[in-house]
Design a protein around this motif. Structure first.
Motif, PDB file in Angstrom:
ATOM      1  N   THR A   7      -4.894  -0.277  -0.306  1.00 45.72           N
ATOM      2  CA  THR A   7      -4.925  -0.273   1.165  1.00 45.72           C
ATOM      3  C   THR A   7      -6.026  -1.179   1.721  1.00 45.72           C
ATOM      4  O   THR A   7      -5.773  -2.012   2.599  1.00 45.72           O
ATOM      5  CB  THR A   7      -5.139   1.166   1.684  1.00 45.72           C
ATOM      6  N   GLU A   8      -7.244  -0.998   1.207  1.00 41.24           N
ATOM      7  CA  GLU A   8      -8.371  -1.758   1.760  1.00 41.24           C
ATOM      8  C   GLU A   8      -8.227  -3.256   1.481  1.00 41.24           C
ATOM      9  O   GLU A   8      -8.489  -4.087   2.364  1.00 41.24           O
ATOM     10  CB  GLU A   8      -9.671  -1.228   1.165  1.00 41.24           C
ATOM     11  N   SER A  11      -5.468  -4.764   3.730  1.00 35.48           N
ATOM     12  CA  SER A  11      -5.948  -4.894   5.106  1.00 35.48           C
ATOM     13  C   SER A  11      -6.901  -6.083   5.229  1.00 35.48           C
ATOM     14  O   SER A  11      -6.794  -6.890   6.165  1.00 35.48           O
ATOM     15  CB  SER A  11      -6.653  -3.583   5.508  1.00 35.48           C
ATOM     16  N   TYR A  41       1.754  -3.747   8.023  1.00 38.88           N
ATOM     17  CA  TYR A  41       0.445  -3.966   8.660  1.00 38.88           C
ATOM     18  C   TYR A  41       0.489  -5.201   9.564  1.00 38.88           C
ATOM     19  O   TYR A  41      -0.078  -5.218  10.656  1.00 38.88           O
ATOM     20  CB  TYR A  41      -0.649  -4.141   7.611  1.00 38.88           C
ATOM     21  N   LEU A  44       2.338  -4.308  12.681  1.00 36.44           N
ATOM     22  CA  LEU A  44       1.517  -3.466  13.566  1.00 36.44           C
ATOM     23  C   LEU A  44       0.534  -4.327  14.352  1.00 36.44           C
ATOM     24  O   LEU A  44       0.321  -4.124  15.551  1.00 36.44           O
ATOM     25  CB  LEU A  44       0.751  -2.416  12.749  1.00 36.44           C
ATOM     26  N   ALA A  47       2.356  -6.233  16.999  1.00 37.85           N
ATOM     27  CA  ALA A  47       2.725  -5.358  18.118  1.00 37.85           C
ATOM     28  C   ALA A  47       1.509  -5.054  18.998  1.00 37.85           C
ATOM     29  O   ALA A  47       1.601  -5.036  20.233  1.00 37.85           O
ATOM     30  CB  ALA A  47       3.331  -4.061  17.587  1.00 37.85           C
ATOM     31  N   MET A  48       0.372  -4.843  18.360  1.00 35.41           N
ATOM     32  CA  MET A  48      -0.839  -4.575  19.159  1.00 35.41           C
ATOM     33  C   MET A  48      -1.186  -5.773  20.034  1.00 35.41           C
ATOM     34  O   MET A  48      -1.558  -5.634  21.196  1.00 35.41           O
ATOM     35  CB  MET A  48      -2.024  -4.235  18.247  1.00 35.41           C
ATOM     36  N   LEU A  51       0.778  -5.995  23.193  1.00 42.78           N
ATOM     37  CA  LEU A  51       0.604  -4.982  24.252  1.00 42.78           C
ATOM     38  C   LEU A  51       0.250  -5.689  25.564  1.00 42.78           C
ATOM     39  O   LEU A  51      -0.511  -6.662  25.565  1.00 42.78           O
ATOM     40  CB  LEU A  51      -0.519  -4.005  23.880  1.00 42.78           C
TER      41      LEU A  51
ATOM     42  N   ILE B 126       3.620   2.117  19.937  1.00 36.77           N
ATOM     43  CA  ILE B 126       2.317   1.651  19.456  1.00 36.77           C
ATOM     44  C   ILE B 126       1.212   2.245  20.337  1.00 36.77           C
ATOM     45  O   ILE B 126       0.172   2.700  19.841  1.00 36.77           O
ATOM     46  CB  ILE B 126       2.242   0.103  19.493  1.00 36.77           C
ATOM     47  N   GLU B 127       1.440   2.238  21.654  1.00 34.08           N
ATOM     48  CA  GLU B 127       0.431   2.800  22.553  1.00 34.08           C
ATOM     49  C   GLU B 127       0.195   4.277  22.260  1.00 34.08           C
ATOM     50  O   GLU B 127      -0.939   4.747  22.218  1.00 34.08           O
ATOM     51  CB  GLU B 127       0.868   2.624  24.012  1.00 34.08           C
ATOM     52  N   LEU B 130      -1.631   4.580  18.954  1.00 32.01           N
ATOM     53  CA  LEU B 130      -3.047   4.207  19.115  1.00 32.01           C
ATOM     54  C   LEU B 130      -3.844   5.344  19.734  1.00 32.01           C
ATOM     55  O   LEU B 130      -4.978   5.629  19.337  1.00 32.01           O
ATOM     56  CB  LEU B 130      -3.158   2.986  20.030  1.00 32.01           C
ATOM     57  N   LEU B 141      -9.749  -1.219  15.388  1.00 28.24           N
ATOM     58  CA  LEU B 141      -8.469  -1.919  15.469  1.00 28.24           C
ATOM     59  C   LEU B 141      -8.377  -2.768  16.731  1.00 28.24           C
ATOM     60  O   LEU B 141      -7.877  -3.889  16.708  1.00 28.24           O
ATOM     61  CB  LEU B 141      -7.306  -0.915  15.456  1.00 28.24           C
ATOM     62  N   ILE B 169     -11.302  -0.248   9.075  1.00 25.70           N
ATOM     63  CA  ILE B 169     -10.107  -0.921   9.590  1.00 25.70           C
ATOM     64  C   ILE B 169      -8.907  -0.592   8.697  1.00 25.70           C
ATOM     65  O   ILE B 169      -7.798  -0.340   9.187  1.00 25.70           O
ATOM     66  CB  ILE B 169     -10.322  -2.446   9.669  1.00 25.70           C
ATOM     67  N   ALA B 170      -9.139  -0.586   7.397  1.00 30.72           N
ATOM     68  CA  ALA B 170      -8.031  -0.272   6.481  1.00 30.72           C
ATOM     69  C   ALA B 170      -7.511   1.136   6.727  1.00 30.72           C
ATOM     70  O   ALA B 170      -6.297   1.370   6.807  1.00 30.72           O
ATOM     71  CB  ALA B 170      -8.501  -0.434   5.034  1.00 30.72           C
ATOM     72  N   ARG B 173      -5.614   1.220  10.053  1.00 30.54           N
ATOM     73  CA  ARG B 173      -4.265   0.645   9.964  1.00 30.54           C
ATOM     74  C   ARG B 173      -3.302   1.626   9.305  1.00 30.54           C
ATOM     75  O   ARG B 173      -2.171   1.812   9.758  1.00 30.54           O
ATOM     76  CB  ARG B 173      -4.306  -0.633   9.109  1.00 30.54           C
ATOM     77  N   GLU B 174      -3.770   2.215   8.230  1.00 28.41           N
ATOM     78  CA  GLU B 174      -2.899   3.162   7.522  1.00 28.41           C
ATOM     79  C   GLU B 174      -2.607   4.368   8.415  1.00 28.41           C
ATOM     80  O   GLU B 174      -1.483   4.867   8.446  1.00 28.41           O
ATOM     81  CB  GLU B 174      -3.569   3.589   6.205  1.00 28.41           C
ATOM     82  N   LEU B 176      -2.570   4.404  11.670  1.00 31.37           N
ATOM     83  CA  LEU B 176      -1.649   3.955  12.723  1.00 31.37           C
ATOM     84  C   LEU B 176      -0.222   3.906  12.179  1.00 31.37           C
ATOM     85  O   LEU B 176       0.730   4.316  12.856  1.00 31.37           O
ATOM     86  CB  LEU B 176      -2.075   2.565  13.229  1.00 31.37           C
ATOM     87  N   ARG B 177      -0.089   3.424  10.982  1.00 30.72           N
ATOM     88  CA  ARG B 177       1.242   3.364  10.356  1.00 30.72           C
ATOM     89  C   ARG B 177       1.828   4.775  10.214  1.00 30.72           C
ATOM     90  O   ARG B 177       2.988   5.014  10.548  1.00 30.72           O
ATOM     91  CB  ARG B 177       1.135   2.706   8.972  1.00 30.72           C
ATOM     92  N   LEU B 180       2.932   6.132  13.498  1.00 30.83           N
ATOM     93  CA  LEU B 180       4.210   5.543  13.919  1.00 30.83           C
ATOM     94  C   LEU B 180       5.382   6.148  13.148  1.00 30.83           C
ATOM     95  O   LEU B 180       6.455   6.364  13.707  1.00 30.83           O
ATOM     96  CB  LEU B 180       4.179   4.024  13.715  1.00 30.83           C
TER      97      LEU B 180
END
Lengths: 220, 188
Positions: A7-8, A11, A41, A44, A47-48, A51, B126-127, B130, B141, B169-170, B173-174, B176-177, B180
């Motif tokens: 994961t890390e 990313s 990822y 995502l 998509a962000m 916005l 997404i909103e 988040l 993010l 951040i990693a 992201r995970e 957030l996924r 979703l």
């Protein structure tokens, strides 16, 4: 055998910050699940970035500048710290002794600070400051990059939920102020309510606050 | 505009040119309001927070010295104000209410070609996702994806090590996924 968690690395690869991008790319090319995860990822992030951005009112900058002018037009508080440095020097020994008697820096409870019911007004010729001596010292050290933290005041005491007195309230404000700015590299900026609150403290209250802060400070 | 340009404006403000500060405000008003809006999920509050951030910078302009980027200083202040606001309004934990989510969904355009509708729906999801993240995850993010900051810049803004930014951040992201997926926006 436990599968490696990518994961890390995935990313970081996406952000161009992977330590070993070739190794991550190789792993991605050999594993369909990783490719799918990387793709998700990426989507995502796309998509962000898609916005909707806010439409800023054309007068926003004017409003900011008007607010600044309003503040500048108001009489500015004098913020000399010299008086409080001197006060701290005079009271330091007594305060330290009192702190040690009450448990020192590891004390989990709020030290009891005896104050007169109606403290005698203290005439201060020098201008008041937005900081006490210890707050000033902490701020200075934080701004020089040192990590200083305060203990969060306990919400409950042995007797149950404490009714916050003035000292607890002031401490909470100081704690919040320093906590937010302590870990950043930005200058320590005090908000108006904090400055007003400090200005309203009399000498005894400042001494009590310094004592409390001293006992709750780490890395000092 | 480069960071050097920002600091040039700061220097002009320090020399008494208030108009240079207005230029700085105009340069950063949208990204700062956007960041605050996504952090606190209120347009009105976001404008107030952004205004306060600019005012604080101005009030301390004499103390400022050129750093890596002016924007990291500004976003650092905005970020602290946003977290303060979340704490004061009791929304420091997971995001806002579903009623507000529904408002966001309703505000999205529903007309037009199918792909636009799908994209609109995806953005609304997404909103919502988040807003379900913790502020710690949300802020990194936003700084990365919306402001395009690198890890060093984000580390400066939030006051932690670069390695912490990388792992946060990693995880964000995970998370957030996963949010979703929970909202039906992604296949598990």
């Amino acid at each position: 055998m436990k599968k490696h968690d990518w994961t890390e690395e995935l990313s970081a690869l996406l952000d161009g910050e992977a330590a070993q991008p070739d190794a991550v790319q190789r792993a991605v090319s050999e594993d369909a699940d990783l490719r799918a995860r990387l793709d998700e990822y990426q989507r995502l992030g796309d998509a962000m970035r898609a916005l909707p951005k806010p439409d800023v009112h054309p007068a926003f900058a004017t409003r900011v500048m008007a607010s600044i002018q309003e503040i500048e037009a108001a009489p500015a508080p004098v913020r000399s710290l010299r008086w409080w440095w001197a006060a701290a020097g005079l009271g330091a020994a007594a305060m330290l002794a009192l702190v040690l008697n009450q448990g020192g820096v590891n004390a989990p409870a709020v030290p009891k600070v005896e104050l007169a019911e109606n403290p005698s007004p203290v005439v201060i010729e020098e201008p008041v400051s937005e900081e006490t001596a210890i707050v000033a010292r902490m701020a200075e050290r934080m701004e020089s990059g040192e990590e200083i933290a305060l203990y969060e005041a306990p919400e409950e005491t042995a007797d149950g939920v404490a009714e916050p007195g003035w000292l607890d309230r002031v401490y909470e404000e100081v704690y919040a102020q320093l906590e937010y700015y302590g870990d950043t590299n930005e200058p320590l900026l005090y908000d108006d309510s904090f400055i007003e609150m400090m200005d309203e403290l009399d000498a005894q209250q400042r001494q009590a606050l310094d004592l409390l802060l001293q006992s709750y400070m780490e890395a000092v | 505009m480069t960071a050097a340009g920002d600091w040039d404006l700061v220097r002009r403000v320090q020399e008494g040119d208030a108009g240079a500060f207005a230029e700085l405000v105009r340069r950063y008003e949208q990204p700062v309001i956007h960041f605050c809006q996504r952090m606190v999920n209120s347009r009105e509050d976001a404008e107030d927070l952004a205004q306060e951030a600019f005012v604080r910078v101005y009030r301390n302009i004499g103390k400022l010295e050129p750093q890596a980027k002016f924007s990291t200083l500004l976003f650092g202040i905005a970020r602290n104000l946003a977290l303060n606001h979340l704490r004061d309004t009791g929304r420091r934990g997971r995001g806002k209410t579903d009623a507000l989510d529904d408002h966001v969904l309703a505000a999205e355009p529903r007309t037009g070609p199918v792909f636009q509708a799908e994209q609109s729906e995806m953005l609304a999801l997404i909103e919502r996702a988040l807003n379900r993240l913790s502020p710690d995850h949300r802020e990194v993010l936003l700084l990365r994806e919306l402001q395009g900051m690198d890890y060093d810049g984000i580390a400066e803004v939030i006051g932690c090590r670069k390695g912490t930014v990388k792992s946060r951040i990693a995880r964000a992201r995970e998370q957030l996924r996963l949010e979703l997926v929970a909202l039906g926006g992604l296949m598990p």
